[in-house]
Design an enzyme around this catalytic site. Structure first.
Site, PDB file in Angstrom:
ATOM      1  N   TYR A  65      11.662  54.205  73.420  1.00 45.85           N
ATOM      2  CA  TYR A  65      12.175  53.888  72.091  1.00 45.85           C
ATOM      3  C   TYR A  65      11.056  54.084  71.062  1.00 45.85           C
ATOM      4  O   TYR A  65      10.227  53.200  70.842  1.00 45.85           O
ATOM      5  CB  TYR A  65      12.704  52.460  72.034  1.00 45.85           C
ATOM      6  CG  TYR A  65      13.768  52.144  73.067  1.00 45.85           C
ATOM      7  CD1 TYR A  65      14.472  53.151  73.713  1.00 45.85           C
ATOM      8  CD2 TYR A  65      14.061  50.829  73.396  1.00 45.85           C
ATOM      9  CE1 TYR A  65      15.440  52.861  74.665  1.00 45.85           C
ATOM     10  CE2 TYR A  65      15.032  50.525  74.342  1.00 45.85           C
ATOM     11  CZ  TYR A  65      15.710  51.544  74.975  1.00 45.85           C
ATOM     12  OH  TYR A  65      16.660  51.247  75.922  1.00 45.85           O
ATOM     13  N   PRO A 211      27.216  47.742  75.511  1.00 48.63           N
ATOM     14  CA  PRO A 211      28.204  46.742  75.956  1.00 48.63           C
ATOM     15  C   PRO A 211      29.451  46.661  75.097  1.00 48.63           C
ATOM     16  O   PRO A 211      30.446  46.099  75.551  1.00 48.63           O
ATOM     17  CB  PRO A 211      27.417  45.426  75.879  1.00 48.63           C
ATOM     18  CG  PRO A 211      26.413  45.666  74.791  1.00 48.63           C
ATOM     19  CD  PRO A 211      26.030  47.117  74.909  1.00 48.63           C
TER      20      PRO A 211
END
Length: 288
Positions: A65, A211
């Protein structure tokens, strides 16, 4: 074997990772936090701090990241870290060109990535270190064995995996104790159901990424919308509530760069699905 705290499966608010870190089951994924200098970075720091203020004790990041920039951002925002905060990072992927990435889980590379991560996070020990991807060019035992050596040296607390099959999980567990698995999983994307079941059987934390993916067709969206209306929440909240109810080992890590969305996501911990609502959501996940 680790376990959650409540008597009713799927409704516990905490989970013990590796028997050491008892964390709130609804965590935070830091991937989407901007790290470039400027107002967006300052806002990202505020989001990370607010997450901790609201009770988040599990934050997920990775070397990939921003190639370390995300880790540095979290260190700036949160160091010195609260005693109950677990920041988990991932290694095993390196930069390949301006925009690309490549597998690199050679033992010497993993060691260097962990050392760099420790410096960026301003810590001497990563409580949970996850292998971002299994490197197809390196035997699993060598990859996990390298992390086990770092664990024995005190630089890693617990070892986790990301995007693995049940076979890879079983093979990795021959080389070291595995405390977590981070795979893509949500109500409408359940290809790794068997991996979740293996984690549940062995007390391994399961951290679903992506999610809150939305329903892809009108039939699925309709069922989700009905439950949203009944509960008076939002679609992301219902999807997170479904994950929390799915298994006591599931620890969702929704990510956002918005304070409002952060608070919305964390409020999902207070939603309770009825058996009927869960069954309808489950049915909507199966393509017609």
């Amino acid at each position: 074997m680790t376990s959650s705290t409540a008597n009713t499966p799927g409704t516990a608010s905490t989970f013990s990772i590796g028997g050491e870190y008892r964390v709130s089951r609804l965590g935070f994924g830091a991937m989407r936090l901007p790290s470039e200098p400027g107002p967006d970075r300052e806002a990202a720091i505020a989001v990370a701090r607010r997450a901790v203020e609201l009770g988040v004790t599990l934050i997920d990041t990775a070397h990939m990241y921003g190639w370390g920039a995300n880790e540095e951002l979290l260190a700036e925002a949160l160091c010195p870290y609260p005693d109950d905060l677990l920041i988990t990072t991932k290694v095993g992927i390196t930069q390949s060109g301006p925009e690309g990435w490549a597998y690199d889980a050679r033992p010497e590379s993993l060691r260097e990535q962990v050392e760099q991560g420790l410096r960026r996070l301003r810590t001497e020990r990563v409580g949970l270190l996850q292998l971002h991807r299994i490197d197809p060019k390196v035997p699993v035992a060598e990859q996990v064995g390298a992390l086990r050596e770092l664990q024995l040296e005190g630089k890693i607390g617990h070892i986790g995996l990301s995007e693995v099959t049940t076979g890879q999980l079983a093979e990795a567990r021959q080389a070291a104790e595995i405390a977590s698995v981070q795979n893509r999983y949500n109500l409408f994307d359940r290809d790794c159901e068997s991996v979740l079941e293996a984690c549940e059987a062995n007390g391994i934390a399961f951290l679903p990424w992506r999610p809150v993916a939305a329903a892809a067709d009108s039939g699925r969206a309709s069922a989700l919308a009905t439950v949203v209306t009944e509960l008076g929440g939002t679609a992301p909240q219902v999807l997170l509530a479904w994950l929390l109810a799915r298994s006591p080992v599931v620890l969702p890590i929704p990510g956002t760069a918005s304070l409002a969305h952060l608070e919305e996501n964390l409020a999902a911990a207070d939603l309770r699905l009825t058996d009927s609502q869960r069954q309808r959501l489950d049915r909507s996940a199966v393509p017609a």
